[in-house]
Design an enzyme around this catalytic site. Structure first.
Site: not given
Ligand code: F6P
Length: 327
Positions: A26, A29, A76, A108-109, A132, A175, A220
Site C-alpha cells: 500500500a 503504490r 532488531r 521499540g521500533s 501482540d 505475548g 476436558s
C-alpha cells in the site's frame, strides 16, 4: 501537499506480523500514485546502517498482499541506538535523497524512529505492526487478527484430543508483555480459564476454581496462559499449580512462532492497506512524528510519543465473560 517530501523509505522492524506485506504494498503504490519515489530498506534499522536500500516499483509488490512475514525482512538493531549508528543511517538515507520514513513495527521500533527524527529532522510515520496488539492509540495492530485466528485453529485441534482423553491442557500463547491475544482467543475458543500478565491474582483465582470442583463440571479443560504471565509461562504455571492438579491428566502445549506466520486474514489485509495509504497521505500533508491507528474503523493520527509512552490497557470486563461462559 508538502513539497519537501519527494522520496519515502519503508522499513519493517521488530517481530514480523502477517499483513506487513500488505502495508508495504500500500505504501509503495500510494507513493507512486502521488509521484513520490519510494525505497525499501532491508532488515529494519540494520539495513539503514548497512545501506541495504533499494528503489521499489509497483511490480516489486505484486502478489504479496496474501503473504505472511515481510519481504523487506526485519531485525532488531542495537547499533542503531548508538550516536554513530544513527549518523551512518542518516548519511545513507541522505545520499539516496530520502526525506521521510514509514516504520512498520512495535513500540521499540517507534522509539528508535522518534530518536532518529529528533536528531536529524527526518519525517517519520509509524504503522503499528505486531501480533501482540499492545500499542496505545489503536484498537488493533497489523497481524493481531491473523494471529488470533491461528491460535483459535490450533486450540480447536487441541480441544479434540483433550476431550477424547479427558485431559487438562495448559496452552501457552504469545505475548511477552501483554495478554490481548490470550484474552480474546480465550473468549473465542471457549477456554475454561486464562492467565495473563495484567491480572496479578489470576493464579489464586485459578486455584479457587480447582478447589471448587472445577474438574467435575468438565471432561476436558483448556487453560490459555500468556507467555508473559508472571509465573513465567505455561510450564512454570503447571509447576506452581502441581499440588492442586492431582487427579487431572495434564498436558502443556506451547504454540510458539506458528502464531507469527501465515497468510493474513481479510481484516489484516484491509487495515494494513488502509493504514499504508494513510501513512503516505499524512506525510504529504506535512505530518511527522505520528502513528496511524485505527479507532472505530477509521484511521486516526496518534503522536508517536504517546504511542510509546502510554501503556495500552486490557479491558478487564472481558475477563468476566470467560467466567460467565464457564458457569
Ligand atoms: O511479535 C511479538 C512477539 O511475538 C512476542 O509476543 C514474543 O514474546 C516475541 O515476539 C518473540 O519474538 P522473538 O522470537 O523474535 O524474540
Amino acid at each position: 501537499m508538502n513539497p519537501t517530501i519527494t522520496s519515502i523509505g519503508i522499513l519493517t522492524s521488530g517481530g514480523d506480523a502477517p499483513g506487513m506485506n500488505a502495508a508495504i504494498r500500500a505504501i509503495v503504490r500510494t507513493a507512486i500514485y502521488f509521484d513520490i519515489k519510494v525505497f525499501g530498506i532491508k532488515h529494519g534499522y540494520h539495513g539503514l546502517i548497512h545501506n541495504q536500500i533499494e528503489r521499489m516499483r509497483s511490480h516489486d509488490v505484486a502478489a504479496i498482499i496474501q503473504r505472511g512475514g515481510t519481504i523487506l525482512k526485519t531485525a532488531r538493531s542495537k547499533e542503531f541506538m548508538t550516536d554513530e549508528g544513527m549518523q551512518i543511517a542518516y548519511n545513507n538515507i541522505k545520499n539516496q535523497g530520502i526525506d521521510a520514513l514509514v516504520v512498520i513495527g512495535g513500540d521499540g521500533s517507534f522509539r528508535g524512529a522518534t530518536e532518529f527524527a529528533k536528531k536529524f529532522g527526518i519525517h517519520i510515520v509509524g504503522l503499528p505492526g505486531t501480533i501482540d496488539n499492545d500499542i496505545y492509540g489503536t484498537d488493533v495492530t497489523i497481524g493481531y487478527d491473523t494471529a488470533l485466528n491461528t491460535i483459535i485453529d490450533a486450540v480447536d485441534k487441541i480441544r479434540d484430543t483433550a476431550s477424547s482423553h479427558d485431559r487438562m491442557f495448559f496452552i501457552e500463547v504469545m505475548g511477552r508483555d501483554a495478554g490481548f491475544l490470550t484474552l480474546r482467543a480465550g473468549i473465542a475458543c471457549g477456554a475454561e480459564a486464562i492467565l495473563i500478565p495484567e491480572v496479578d491474582s489470576d493464579i489464586n483465582k485459578f486455584i479457587e476454581f480447582l478447589e471448587n470442583g472445577f474438574r467435575r463440571k468438565k471432561s476436558s479443560n483448556i487453560i490459555l496462559v500468556a507467555e508473559g504471565e508472571k509465573a513465567g509461562g505455561a510450564f512454570e504455571v503447571v509447576k506452581k499449580l502441581q499440588p492442586y492438579l492431582t487427579g487431572y491428566d495434564v498436558r502443556v502445549s506451547i504454540l510458539g512462532h506458528i502464531q507469527r506466520g501465515g497468510s493474513p486474514t481479510a481484516y489484516d489485509r484491509y487495515i494494513a492497506t488502509k493504514m499504508g495509504t494513510e501513512a503516505v497521505k499524512a506525510l504529504l500533508q506535512g505530518n511527522t512524528g505520528i502513528m496511524i491507528g485505527i479507532q472505530n474503523d477509521k484511521t486516526i493520527y496518534v503522536p508517536l510519543e504517546k504511542a510509546i509512552k502510554i501503556h495500552k490497557t486490557i479491558d478487564t470486563s472481558e475477563l468476566e465473560i470467560i467466567n460467565i461462559m464457564n458457569v
